[in-house]
Design a protein around this motif. Structure first.
Motif, mmCIF file in Angstrom:
data_model
loop_
_atom_site.group_PDB
_atom_site.id
_atom_site.type_symbol
_atom_site.label_atom_id
_atom_site.label_comp_id
_atom_site.label_asym_id
_atom_site.label_seq_id
_atom_site.Cartn_x
_atom_site.Cartn_y
_atom_site.Cartn_z
ATOM 1 N N HIS A 236 -47.116 -20.973 6.115
ATOM 2 C CA HIS A 236 -47.269 -21.506 4.764
ATOM 3 C C HIS A 236 -47.567 -20.396 3.767
ATOM 4 N N ALA A 237 -48.498 -19.503 4.114
ATOM 5 C CA ALA A 237 -48.845 -18.404 3.225
ATOM 6 C C ALA A 237 -47.652 -17.488 2.979
ATOM 7 N N ALA A 238 -46.888 -17.203 4.033
ATOM 8 C CA ALA A 238 -45.746 -16.300 3.915
ATOM 9 C C ALA A 238 -44.665 -16.880 3.016
ATOM 10 N N VAL A 239 -44.366 -18.163 3.179
ATOM 11 C CA VAL A 239 -43.338 -18.804 2.354
ATOM 12 C C VAL A 239 -43.785 -18.852 0.897
ATOM 13 N N ALA A 240 -45.052 -19.185 0.667
ATOM 14 C CA ALA A 240 -45.563 -19.196 -0.707
ATOM 15 C C ALA A 240 -45.488 -17.806 -1.323
ATOM 16 N N ALA A 241 -45.824 -16.781 -0.553
ATOM 17 C CA ALA A 241 -45.778 -15.410 -1.058
ATOM 18 C C ALA A 241 -44.348 -14.988 -1.376
ATOM 19 N N LEU A 242 -43.409 -15.299 -0.475
ATOM 20 C CA LEU A 242 -42.015 -14.929 -0.711
ATOM 21 C C LEU A 242 -41.474 -15.611 -1.968
ATOM 22 N N ALA A 243 -41.773 -16.899 -2.128
ATOM 23 C CA ALA A 243 -41.309 -17.622 -3.308
ATOM 24 C C ALA A 243 -41.886 -17.012 -4.586
ATOM 25 N N SER A 244 -43.112 -16.503 -4.513
ATOM 26 C CA SER A 244 -43.770 -15.971 -5.706
ATOM 27 C C SER A 244 -43.194 -14.629 -6.145
ATOM 28 N N VAL A 245 -42.598 -13.865 -5.217
ATOM 29 C CA VAL A 245 -42.066 -12.546 -5.582
ATOM 30 C C VAL A 245 -40.560 -12.578 -5.825
ATOM 31 N N ALA A 246 -39.910 -13.702 -5.537
ATOM 32 C CA ALA A 246 -38.470 -13.810 -5.775
ATOM 33 C C ALA A 246 -38.191 -13.598 -7.262
ATOM 34 N N GLY A 247 -37.202 -12.761 -7.551
ATOM 35 C CA GLY A 247 -36.852 -12.466 -8.924
ATOM 36 C C GLY A 247 -37.431 -11.167 -9.441
ATOM 37 N N GLN A 248 -38.413 -10.606 -8.726
ATOM 38 C CA GLN A 248 -38.965 -9.321 -9.148
ATOM 39 C C GLN A 248 -37.958 -8.197 -8.894
ATOM 40 N N ARG A 249 -38.034 -7.163 -9.706
ATOM 41 C CA ARG A 249 -37.196 -5.982 -9.492
ATOM 42 C C ARG A 249 -37.915 -5.089 -8.489
ATOM 43 N N LEU A 250 -37.372 -5.003 -7.299
ATOM 44 C CA LEU A 250 -38.016 -4.297 -6.196
ATOM 45 C C LEU A 250 -37.067 -3.265 -5.626
ATOM 46 N N ASP A 251 -37.621 -2.244 -4.977
ATOM 47 C CA ASP A 251 -36.792 -1.253 -4.296
ATOM 48 C C ASP A 251 -36.682 -1.536 -2.806
ATOM 49 N N HIS A 252 -37.149 -2.727 -2.403
ATOM 50 C CA HIS A 252 -37.038 -3.150 -1.010
ATOM 51 C C HIS A 252 -36.672 -4.625 -0.974
ATOM 52 N N ILE A 253 -36.373 -5.123 0.203
ATOM 53 C CA ILE A 253 -35.965 -6.523 0.373
ATOM 54 C C ILE A 253 -37.064 -7.271 1.114
ATOM 55 N N PRO A 254 -37.743 -8.221 0.448
ATOM 56 C CA PRO A 254 -38.788 -8.991 1.124
ATOM 57 C C PRO A 254 -38.190 -10.038 2.063
ATOM 58 N N VAL A 255 -38.803 -10.160 3.234
ATOM 59 C CA VAL A 255 -38.294 -11.032 4.298
ATOM 60 C C VAL A 255 -39.456 -11.814 4.904
ATOM 61 N N VAL A 256 -39.215 -13.065 5.255
ATOM 62 C CA VAL A 256 -40.148 -13.849 6.072
ATOM 63 C C VAL A 256 -39.431 -14.242 7.352
ATOM 64 N N ALA A 257 -40.053 -13.964 8.490
ATOM 65 C CA ALA A 257 -39.509 -14.333 9.800
ATOM 66 C C ALA A 257 -40.520 -15.228 10.496
ATOM 67 N N ALA A 258 -40.201 -16.512 10.606
ATOM 68 C CA ALA A 258 -41.072 -17.481 11.281
ATOM 69 C C ALA A 258 -40.405 -17.854 12.604
ATOM 70 N N PHE A 259 -40.960 -17.347 13.702
ATOM 71 C CA PHE A 259 -40.371 -17.511 15.023
ATOM 72 C C PHE A 259 -40.973 -18.708 15.761
ATOM 73 N N ASP A 260 -40.261 -19.167 16.766
ATOM 74 C CA ASP A 260 -40.766 -20.178 17.700
ATOM 75 C C ASP A 260 -41.189 -19.470 18.987
ATOM 76 N N HIS A 261 -41.881 -20.195 19.856
ATOM 77 C CA HIS A 261 -42.164 -19.793 21.242
ATOM 78 C C HIS A 261 -43.080 -18.581 21.386
ATOM 79 N N GLU A 262 -43.886 -18.279 20.363
ATOM 80 C CA GLU A 262 -44.846 -17.186 20.517
ATOM 81 C C GLU A 262 -45.896 -17.524 21.560
ATOM 82 N N GLU A 263 -46.271 -18.799 21.648
ATOM 83 C CA GLU A 263 -47.364 -19.191 22.531
ATOM 84 C C GLU A 263 -46.999 -19.120 24.010
#
Length: 439
Positions: A236-263
């Protein structure tokens, strides 16, 4: 703390947790939030384009989302926040209908490192997905008391308070009715719940969940009690953070990776040890005109923040913690360190995380395990080793990890999200969106 606490963020987290009882729901709800922020879904089987804008793809219980800023070159590095969508629970076996002695029961398999006793005498629903004859997947959520794993009465086990030992096969089978079990009864019931014919359901991935809703706890509502904090809090925090920075002029590409089966080790097509993230990053480079050289340069300049819940110091068991590292609830996110690389943090990662927290005005804490206790692990070392990306492990300190219901400070998810926004972009305070987080 300089970032003012916006309780609306935590309110939204409660809604997200309540509406995401399975990894499939967690991904669907995250995708809905990204759609509202202007991201568009891409299919893995379709060509990627290199135009600016936000994109995401879904595979099962995993989601990869990224934002391409205007003018991003082929060798632009990535800033990745990694998390996972799965939580320990009870999952339905392939032949589910069972029972004995006048009770209808459902056969379950224990998923992940579950605290078994927390599933006893708790009202449970069912959730997951049904796969139909035509190949479609239907999300399913029966969010009412349906199952119960009954504990043996103290009169029949006088020593239970001196030590409870549960057998995963014999003692964890939930009851859901009275009478003789009938083959196909569960799927017949769930097909009716989903509004499809019984014969159309050819596959299922189903799990139990507590129907007690997430809630604020304490005199001043400063605590949060909820299922699946580990690790939907980070998603939840990662998705909210990514949505908040979308549209900014950045020199990198922000990514969120939410995986399954970590447990259970991350070894799947949707797990962190699978190829999903690497393929997306590679295809993103190629879509912007790059080849192997640009991909190598992009990954060499990339960084990953692996976010998973950690242990707050337990007031009743302080001896289980390192005597000089006592992360407290409400003290901000934790930096997780293990020199044997159970966590991927090193001094470089510490500096990157500390700088992000400083920009966001967020306090942070350090966590290291007691030397006499085994240390858990995360997707961090897997991501670092598989993709060659420098990685730091962080998270929110909680109590009752892997319980059916966990506990954290209400402010800490907000602080984590602000630190993530500073890591992914220019460090903006996470705004309230009014998102319902309902799939």
């Amino acid at each position: 703390m300089n970032a003012p606490f916006d309780r609306a963020h935590t309110d939204e987290l409660l809604g997200y947790l309540a509406s995401s009882p399975s990894p499939y729901h967690a991904v669907a709800n995250a995708a809905q939030r990204l759609e509202k922020a202007g991201f568009r879904q891409v299919e893995e089987t379709a060509p990627f384009d290199g135009a600016a804008g936000g994109r995401y793809l879904v595979r099962g219980g995993a989601l990869i989302a990224w934002f391409v800023p205007e003018g991003a070159g082929a060798a632009a590095p990535f800033r990745v926040v990694g998390a996972h969508t799965d939580s320990p629970n009870l999952r339905i076996k392939p032949v589910p209908d069972t029972g004995a002695h006048g009770w209808k029961q459902l056969a379950v398999e224990v998923y992940g490192g579950t605290l078994l006793n927390t599933w006893l005498d708790r009202d449970l629903g069912l959730s997951g997905r049904l796969t139909l004859r035509d190949g479609r997947h239907l999300l399913l959520r029966v969010d009412r008391p349906l199952l119960r794993v009954p504990q043996l009465a103290i009169h029949l086990d006088r020593g239970v308070n001196d030590g409870l030992k549960l057998d995963r096969q014999r003692h964890m089978t939930p009851i859901w009715g009275i009478g003789r079990p009938r083959e196909g009864e569960l799927i017949e019931f769930l097909a009716a719940e989903a509004g499809v014919a019984h014969g159309e359901v050819l596959g299922f991935d189903l799990m139990a969940h507590s129907v007690e809703p997430p809630a604020y706890l304490g005199r001043d509502r400063e605590l949060l009690a909820a299922p699946r904090l580990d690790n939907l809090l980070s998603v939840h925090a990662a998705v909210a953070a990514l949505a908040s920075v979308a549209g900014q002029r950045l020199d990198h590409i922000p990514v969120v990776a939410a995986f399954d089966h970590e447990e259970n080790g991350s070894q799947s097509d949707t797990g962190a040890e699978g190829p999903l993230l690497g393929r997306v990053l590679e295809r993103s480079v190629h879509a912007r005109g790059g080849g192997p050289e640009e991909r190598g340069r992009a990954l060499a300049g990339s960084f990953c923040l692996s976010s998973d819940c950690g242990h707050a110091v337990h007031p009743n068991y302080p001896e289980r913690h390192d005597p000089d590292h006592h992360p407290v609830a409400g003290g901000g996110p934790i930096l997780k360190v293990n020199v044997n690389q159970r966590y991927a943090t090193d001094g470089v990662g510490r500096a990157v995380f500390a700088a992000a927290c400083e920009r966001a005005g967020v306090p942070w804490q350090s966590f290291v395990s007691n030397n006499a206790m085994p240390c858990g692990t995360t997707i961090g070392p897997i991501t670092a080793a598989r993709h060659g990306i420098a990685t730091v492990d962080v998270g929110v300190p909680i109590l009752s990890m892997h319980s059916a219901r966990e506990l954290c400070a209400a402010v800490d998810p907000f602080l984590l999200a602000n630190a993530m926004a500073a890591f992914l972009g220019e460090g903006v305070t996470i705004p309230s969106t009014g998102a319902s987080w309902q799939s």
